[in-house]
Design an enzyme around this catalytic site. Structure first.
Site, mmCIF file in Angstrom:
data_model
loop_
_atom_site.group_PDB
_atom_site.id
_atom_site.type_symbol
_atom_site.label_atom_id
_atom_site.label_comp_id
_atom_site.label_asym_id
_atom_site.label_seq_id
_atom_site.Cartn_x
_atom_site.Cartn_y
_atom_site.Cartn_z
ATOM 1 N N GLY A 8 1.116 -1.287 -0.042
ATOM 2 C CA GLY A 8 -0.040 -0.017 0.032
ATOM 3 C C GLY A 8 0.896 1.241 -0.164
ATOM 4 O O GLY A 8 1.686 1.264 0.861
ATOM 5 N N TYR A 11 -0.502 7.282 2.739
ATOM 6 C CA TYR A 11 0.463 8.156 3.486
ATOM 7 C C TYR A 11 1.326 7.085 4.308
ATOM 8 O O TYR A 11 2.429 7.414 4.397
ATOM 9 C CB TYR A 11 -0.338 9.022 4.304
ATOM 10 C CG TYR A 11 -1.158 10.091 3.515
ATOM 11 C CD1 TYR A 11 -0.645 11.259 3.534
ATOM 12 C CD2 TYR A 11 -2.585 9.951 3.160
ATOM 13 C CE1 TYR A 11 -1.347 12.422 2.575
ATOM 14 C CE2 TYR A 11 -3.124 10.922 2.356
ATOM 15 C CZ TYR A 11 -2.442 12.092 2.252
ATOM 16 O OH TYR A 11 -3.347 12.978 1.549
ATOM 17 N N ALA A 12 0.786 6.318 5.224
ATOM 18 C CA ALA A 12 1.936 5.314 6.032
ATOM 19 C C ALA A 12 2.627 4.729 5.033
ATOM 20 O O ALA A 12 3.975 4.558 5.405
ATOM 21 C CB ALA A 12 0.956 4.567 6.609
ATOM 22 N N ASN A 31 1.924 -1.474 -4.700
ATOM 23 C CA ASN A 31 0.731 -0.597 -4.800
ATOM 24 C C ASN A 31 -0.259 -0.938 -6.115
ATOM 25 O O ASN A 31 0.429 -1.400 -7.178
ATOM 26 C CB ASN A 31 1.060 0.837 -4.599
ATOM 27 C CG ASN A 31 0.070 1.852 -4.492
ATOM 28 O OD1 ASN A 31 -0.816 1.398 -3.382
ATOM 29 N ND2 ASN A 31 -0.272 2.714 -5.215
ATOM 30 N N GLU A 162 -16.107 18.783 3.418
ATOM 31 C CA GLU A 162 -15.127 19.513 2.671
ATOM 32 C C GLU A 162 -15.579 19.413 1.106
ATOM 33 O O GLU A 162 -15.373 20.148 0.334
ATOM 34 C CB GLU A 162 -13.888 18.722 2.665
ATOM 35 C CG GLU A 162 -13.115 19.127 4.337
ATOM 36 C CD GLU A 162 -11.838 18.906 4.205
ATOM 37 O OE1 GLU A 162 -11.291 17.620 3.921
ATOM 38 O OE2 GLU A 162 -10.776 19.779 4.485
ATOM 39 N N ALA A 306 -4.774 11.238 7.794
ATOM 40 C CA ALA A 306 -3.531 11.268 7.114
ATOM 41 C C ALA A 306 -2.396 11.837 8.330
ATOM 42 O O ALA A 306 -1.239 11.288 7.867
ATOM 43 C CB ALA A 306 -3.676 12.258 6.200
ATOM 44 N N GLN A 307 -2.760 12.695 8.991
ATOM 45 C CA GLN A 307 -1.653 13.002 10.027
ATOM 46 C C GLN A 307 -1.235 11.926 10.938
ATOM 47 O O GLN A 307 0.141 11.745 10.955
ATOM 48 C CB GLN A 307 -2.414 14.039 11.208
ATOM 49 C CG GLN A 307 -1.629 14.757 12.098
ATOM 50 C CD GLN A 307 -2.575 15.785 12.820
ATOM 51 O OE1 GLN A 307 -2.078 16.069 13.696
ATOM 52 N NE2 GLN A 307 -3.635 16.106 12.407
ATOM 53 N N LYS A 366 -4.668 25.145 6.150
ATOM 54 C CA LYS A 366 -4.805 24.270 5.218
ATOM 55 C C LYS A 366 -3.882 23.923 3.902
ATOM 56 O O LYS A 366 -3.352 22.946 3.970
ATOM 57 C CB LYS A 366 -6.354 24.059 4.728
ATOM 58 C CG LYS A 366 -6.830 22.933 4.125
ATOM 59 C CD LYS A 366 -7.151 21.942 5.050
ATOM 60 C CE LYS A 366 -7.682 20.696 4.001
ATOM 61 N NZ LYS A 366 -8.017 19.583 4.864
HETATM 62 P P1 NAD Z 1 -16.929 10.057 9.330
HETATM 63 O O1 NAD Z 1 -17.293 8.754 9.828
HETATM 64 O O2 NAD Z 1 -16.042 10.995 10.094
HETATM 65 O O3 NAD Z 1 -18.166 10.734 9.177
HETATM 66 C C1 NAD Z 1 -19.475 10.135 8.369
HETATM 67 C C2 NAD Z 1 -20.772 11.015 8.812
HETATM 68 O O4 NAD Z 1 -21.851 10.203 8.234
HETATM 69 C C3 NAD Z 1 -21.088 11.093 10.148
HETATM 70 O O5 NAD Z 1 -21.277 12.282 10.534
HETATM 71 C C4 NAD Z 1 -22.332 9.988 10.317
HETATM 72 O O6 NAD Z 1 -23.246 10.601 11.187
HETATM 73 C C5 NAD Z 1 -22.773 10.373 8.935
HETATM 74 N N1 NAD Z 1 -23.793 8.987 8.562
HETATM 75 C C6 NAD Z 1 -23.348 7.836 8.861
HETATM 76 N N2 NAD Z 1 -24.502 6.920 8.503
HETATM 77 C C7 NAD Z 1 -25.634 7.971 8.038
HETATM 78 C C8 NAD Z 1 -26.770 7.712 7.289
HETATM 79 N N3 NAD Z 1 -27.259 6.387 7.250
HETATM 80 N N4 NAD Z 1 -27.515 8.841 7.006
HETATM 81 C C9 NAD Z 1 -26.637 10.034 7.064
HETATM 82 N N5 NAD Z 1 -25.685 10.250 7.655
HETATM 83 C C10 NAD Z 1 -24.936 9.084 7.866
HETATM 84 O O7 NAD Z 1 -16.360 9.655 7.815
HETATM 85 P P2 NAD Z 1 -15.314 10.561 6.986
HETATM 86 O O8 NAD Z 1 -15.971 12.097 7.067
HETATM 87 O O9 NAD Z 1 -15.200 9.990 5.652
HETATM 88 O O10 NAD Z 1 -13.851 10.703 7.571
HETATM 89 C C11 NAD Z 1 -13.236 9.557 7.885
HETATM 90 C C12 NAD Z 1 -12.094 9.682 8.777
HETATM 91 O O11 NAD Z 1 -11.102 10.311 7.834
HETATM 92 C C13 NAD Z 1 -12.273 10.298 10.017
HETATM 93 O O12 NAD Z 1 -11.400 9.992 10.792
HETATM 94 C C14 NAD Z 1 -11.996 11.736 9.559
HETATM 95 O O13 NAD Z 1 -11.344 12.492 10.794
HETATM 96 C C15 NAD Z 1 -10.907 11.803 8.457
HETATM 97 N N6 NAD Z 1 -10.733 12.830 7.566
HETATM 98 C C16 NAD Z 1 -10.037 13.718 7.910
HETATM 99 C C17 NAD Z 1 -10.022 14.985 7.124
HETATM 100 C C18 NAD Z 1 -9.196 16.180 7.622
HETATM 101 O O14 NAD Z 1 -8.477 16.167 8.393
HETATM 102 N N7 NAD Z 1 -9.430 17.323 6.960
HETATM 103 C C19 NAD Z 1 -10.703 15.009 5.927
HETATM 104 C C20 NAD Z 1 -11.554 13.829 5.482
HETATM 105 C C21 NAD Z 1 -11.512 12.791 6.469
#
Ligand code: NAD
Length: 394
Positions: A8, A11-12, A31, A162, A306-307, A366
């Protein structure tokens, strides 16, 4: 036999590989693409900010030493008994294994969701989302059906928010290009929980909500997606939503190869590691990034970000090399520097350390995190190249 095999190139995996490359420790990295992509920036690629391939870097360009080997293949199984990783194109024996195979979408068993939604998972899917939205605008011009102009993003975590931020900035350009009135486009974010962005404080959530709403997004909290059909999202207690574009950002789980191989995993499929990022089931296997279940000093699992993945990869490079040479391993300590969510091109919210930031300042930080990562991955050369391409500090 490859002494060290890294699976893979996220990032890691890239941090582990470049760390070993730097000290001329031989390894093979496998990969499925011949490039590494910036997962945290996929929303930019999907939302038309810059050309998608600018969010990638050729893996071979990151590996300088003759002792570093790269193979493009997709791993489909881990055979722990024989110490072999099985790919579509061949088998790869190892003495020491580094598993950094990332995540897959979590669909929570919601009927029709996997079949009828797009996901923001890699560069291919970012391109797919971008082209799909463009094709829906074209289709509207052909038949005038307003459903083509409705975009539903399921989930208001960092990925969903985002992406919505990016879409609200991109849509006016698309409207202009296609001669479509912006008010006809409906961008809906549908979230099951009472709030968006649980990772940031309440006042910052309000800022995010205001910014996105002012730019024309509809944020529907307390609205749970329960079923998806072709072009139709069913939510609990309300009318179904017909939409030309349905994107799922409702959660992630670890690559299932680890649970399939019998590693001890948590409910998100992440494999448990010890203080040195070694599997608790096999001390010849290191696991990092979104596939690792690592608990901090308080017993709390680290989030799949990612961090964290970058720091794990750096630690694994040192530890796997130490393991090969019989030296003492170093315990992993994550240094969490904050969370930043972009809200389109010129705004954001989050915290840097413990300091809350919003608006242009958040956006500035950012962009700065991009530069930091380019530096860590590829030094001056990559930083100069990519900063010119995809860093925009206005
Ligand atoms: P997440 O799990 O953090 O968020 C998913 C959201 O979808 C939740 O709020 C949840 O309540 C909602 N959800 C789940 N089932 C649902 C349903 N049936 N109907 C409606 N809403 C529903 O997922 P993510 O945003 O993909 O993030 C994944 C990981 O990646 C996290 O740890 C996040 O911190 C990280 N991430 C970080 C960044 C950043 O640092 N900028 C950006 C993207 C992702």
């Amino acid at each position: 036999m490859a002494d060290i095999l890294i699976l893979g190139g996220g990032y890691a995996g890239m941090m582990a590989a470049t760390g070993l490359d730097r000290i001329s420790e031989p390894f093979t990295l496998i990969n499925n693409h011949d490039y590494h992509y910036f997962t945290t920036l996929l929303h930019e690629a999907a939302g038309g900010r810059d050309e998608p391939m600018k969010y990638t870097v050729p893996i071979r360009d990151m590996l300088r030493k003759p002792s570093s080997r790269f193979v493009q293949d997709e791993i489909v199984r881990l055979d722990r008994e024989r110490r072999v990783a099985v790919g579509r194109a061949g088998e790869y024996p190892y003495e020491w294994l580094v598993v950094t195979l990332g995540w897959v979408p979590e669909y929570f068993g919601i009927p029709g969701l996997a079949e009828h939604s797009l996901v923001l998972r890699n560069i291919d899917t970012a391109i797919q989302i971008r082209r799909h939205i463009e094709s829906q605008f074209e289709a509207y011009k052909d038949d005038g059906d307003p459903t083509h102009l409705r975009i539903v993003v399921g989930g208001a975590g960092l990925t969903g928010i985002e992406l919505v931020g990016e879409l609200v900035d991109w849509v006016p350009q698309l409207c202009l290009r296609h001669g479509i009135d912006r008010s006809l486009v409906d961008i809906q974010n549908i979230e099951a929980m009472p709030t968006i962005l649980p990772q940031v404080s309440e006042d910052l959530r309000e800022v995010a909500s205001r910014v996105l709403t002012e730019k024309g997004a509809r944020l529907r909290t307390n609205t749970k997606i329960v079923k998806v059909e072709a072009g139709e999202v069913h939510v609990e207690g309300d009318e179904p939503v017909r939409a030309g574009t349905i994107i799922w950002t409702g959660g992630v789980r670890a690559n299932p190869l680890l649970s399939d191989a019998g590693f001890t995993v948590d409910r998100r499929g992440r494999a448990k590691v010890d203080a040195y990022l070694r599997s608790v089931d096999d001390d010849h296997v290191f696991i990092g990034g979104d596939t690792a279940w690592f608990e901090d000093e308080q017993g709390k699992p680290l989030p799949p970000t990612a961090q964290v993945a970058t720091q794990m990869g750096q630690c694994i490079a040192e530890n796997v090399s130490s393991a090969v040479h019989g030296h003492a391993l170093k315990p992993f300590h994550a240094s969490l520097k904050g969370t930043l969510a972009s809200l389109g091109r010129e705004a954001g919210v989050g915290n840097v350390g413990k300091i809350p930031v919003k608006g242009f300042l958040a956006s500035f930080f950012k962009e700065a995190t991009k530069v930091k990562y380019f530096w860590e991955l590829g030094g001056l050369r990559l930083t100069a190249e990519k900063t010119g391409e995809i860093v925009h500090i206005t």
